[in-house]
Write an enzyme that holds these catalytic residues in place. Structure first.
Site, PDB file in Angstrom:
ATOM      1  N   ASP A 191     -11.775  -9.690  27.298  1.00 20.05           N
ATOM      2  CA  ASP A 191     -11.464  -8.346  26.787  1.00 20.05           C
ATOM      3  C   ASP A 191     -10.473  -8.367  25.622  1.00 20.05           C
ATOM      4  O   ASP A 191     -10.046  -7.317  25.142  1.00 20.05           O
ATOM      5  CB  ASP A 191     -10.906  -7.457  27.918  1.00 20.05           C
ATOM      6  N   GLN A 206       7.347  -1.530   6.248  1.00 21.76           N
ATOM      7  CA  GLN A 206       7.977  -0.228   6.507  1.00 21.76           C
ATOM      8  C   GLN A 206       9.404  -0.452   7.023  1.00 21.76           C
ATOM      9  O   GLN A 206       9.640  -0.618   8.226  1.00 21.76           O
ATOM     10  CB  GLN A 206       7.163   0.598   7.515  1.00 21.76           C
ATOM     11  N   ASP A 219       5.312  -6.942 -11.131  1.00 16.35           N
ATOM     12  CA  ASP A 219       5.856  -5.589 -10.933  1.00 16.35           C
ATOM     13  C   ASP A 219       7.371  -5.707 -10.782  1.00 16.35           C
ATOM     14  O   ASP A 219       7.911  -6.815 -10.693  1.00 16.35           O
ATOM     15  CB  ASP A 219       5.217  -4.890  -9.716  1.00 16.35           C
ATOM     16  N   LYS A 229       3.848  -1.637 -12.346  1.00 16.49           N
ATOM     17  CA  LYS A 229       2.667  -1.415 -11.499  1.00 16.49           C
ATOM     18  C   LYS A 229       2.765  -0.054 -10.826  1.00 16.49           C
ATOM     19  O   LYS A 229       3.839   0.355 -10.413  1.00 16.49           O
ATOM     20  CB  LYS A 229       2.602  -2.525 -10.445  1.00 16.49           C
ATOM     21  N   ARG A 238       0.975   1.833  -7.568  1.00  9.67           N
ATOM     22  CA  ARG A 238       0.027   1.646  -6.462  1.00  9.67           C
ATOM     23  C   ARG A 238      -0.750   2.934  -6.256  1.00  9.67           C
ATOM     24  O   ARG A 238      -0.175   3.990  -6.000  1.00  9.67           O
ATOM     25  CB  ARG A 238       0.762   1.219  -5.184  1.00  9.67           C
TER      26      ARG A 238
HETATM   27  C1  R5P Z   1       4.578  -5.534  -3.310  1.00  9.75           C
HETATM   28  O1  R5P Z   1       5.556  -4.929  -2.966  1.00  9.75           O
HETATM   29  C2  R5P Z   1       4.413  -7.010  -3.083  1.00  9.75           C
HETATM   30  O2  R5P Z   1       5.447  -7.729  -3.649  1.00  9.75           O
HETATM   31  C3  R5P Z   1       3.101  -7.476  -3.634  1.00  9.75           C
HETATM   32  O3  R5P Z   1       3.075  -7.231  -5.018  1.00  9.75           O
HETATM   33  C4  R5P Z   1       1.937  -6.796  -2.972  1.00  9.75           C
HETATM   34  O4  R5P Z   1       2.015  -6.977  -1.578  1.00  9.75           O
HETATM   35  C5  R5P Z   1       0.636  -7.360  -3.486  1.00  9.75           C
HETATM   36  O5  R5P Z   1      -0.426  -6.656  -2.913  1.00  9.75           O
HETATM   37  P1  R5P Z   1      -1.896  -6.819  -3.470  1.00  9.75           P
HETATM   38  O6  R5P Z   1      -2.200  -8.286  -3.525  1.00  9.75           O
HETATM   39  O7  R5P Z   1      -2.734  -6.076  -2.456  1.00  9.75           O
HETATM   40  O8  R5P Z   1      -1.938  -6.172  -4.797  1.00  9.75           O
END
Ligand code: R5P
Length: 286
Positions: A34, A92, A165, A188, A190
């Site tokens: 399971d 988080q 970034d 960057k 998101r």
């Molecule tokens: C962001 O805060 C991290 O440092 C990375 O840039 C991020 O986790 C990269 O995520 P992904 O490869 O999905 O763009």
């Protein structure tokens, strides 16, 4: 000391046990039909100090170490040192919307109940290495950036470091100091968990060997979008390294986009060429 591992860090734990000249502990870890996890400690640990090495990229990985540490304690281990090279759920570390679970706190508090010490490598919400206290939990944040730069430097004849970034600017600055070269960063945004956009920006990278370092590569979107901008300014090469290579969309997507991509072995993959065993062994010797 006896070195144990969960199922996700067996090769790394073996390497660490060799460096420490310590025995590797035996376990039986498997899943019931399971999906529930079964853990049994098979090595005698009464009166012994134990290390548990396991990266935790999934909830099951957490369950393994929780059961393993409690079983070690029940079997009489005197000290339990948890080393989670990649410690998941650290994204988080703040409550953005009222009512949100603060996953970083919950995970660290839970682990603290079971371990005498906790260490990780390049924790996502921290920018520098060293002893840290987060919500009353003490842990050690180790830094793999110097190890990464040492590994990359032989292929960087005319280096420049670009942070994909602002979040990875500290790493870029540290790498540029080690390489004695300039650094810059991109911006960057998101858009979603899977999608990012990187703003075009004139970069002085012509005929240079660009090094991009990030703590985590997850979907790879950040590195791919940043590389497209960098390529416009005609570098000699684009070299990418990360500490934690989750590579959720695989590594083939980087072919033709970057010239070289590697990660450490906090998470094992076909390109986890940079070993963090020495960093872990030195921490466990403390
Ligand atoms: C962001 O805060 C991290 O440092 C990375 O840039 C991020 O986790 C990269 O995520 P992904 O490869 O999905 O763009």
């Amino acid at each position: 000391m006896i070195v144990f591992s969960g199922t996700k860090s067996t090769a790394l734990a073996w390497e660490v046990s060799k460096q420490l000249k310590c025995p590797a502990g035996k376990t039986d870890i498997r899943k019931f039909p399971d999906g529930e996890i079964y853990v049994r400690v098979e090595t005698e640990v009464a009166g012994k100090e134990c290390a548990v090495i396991q990266s935790t990229r999934s909830s099951d990985d957490f369950m393994e170490i929780i059961f393993l540490m409690d079983a070690l304690r029940d079997a009489g281990a005197t000290q339990i040192h948890l080393m989670a090279p990649y410690l998941g759920y650290m994204r988080q570390d703040k409550v953005f919307k009222e009512g949100e679970a603060l996953s970083a706190k919950t995970i660290l508090k839970t682990l603290h109940e079971l371990a005498d010490s906790i260490s990780t490598i390049n924790c996502h919400f921290l920018n520098s290495g060293g002893e840290t206290v987060f919500n009353s939990v003490n842990f050690m944040n180790l830094d793999a950036i110097p190890t990464i730069v040492d590994y990359m430097r032989k292929d960087l004849k005319n280096p420049v470091v670009i942070a994909p970034d602002k979040g990875s600017l500290t790493y870029a600055k540290a790498a540029s100091e080690m390489l004695g070269c300039q650094f810059n960063h991109l911006e960057k945004t998101r858009i979603s968990g899977e999608e990012v956009s990187v703003e075009d920006k004139k970069l002085n990278v012509n005929k240079k060997d660009v090094l991009m370092i990030d703590d985590i590569i997850s979907t790879g979107g950040t590195i791919i979008e940043a590389s497209k901008i960098i390529r416009k300014y005609r570098p000699a090469s684009i070299n990418v390294a990360c500490v934690h290579g989750l590579f959720l969309s695989g590594v083939k997507q980087f072919q033709g986009v970057v010239d070289r991509i590697v990660s450490t072995n906090t998470i094992e993959s076909p390109i986890s060429k940079i070993s963090v065993a020495r960093i872990i062994a030195d921490d466990l010797r403390r």
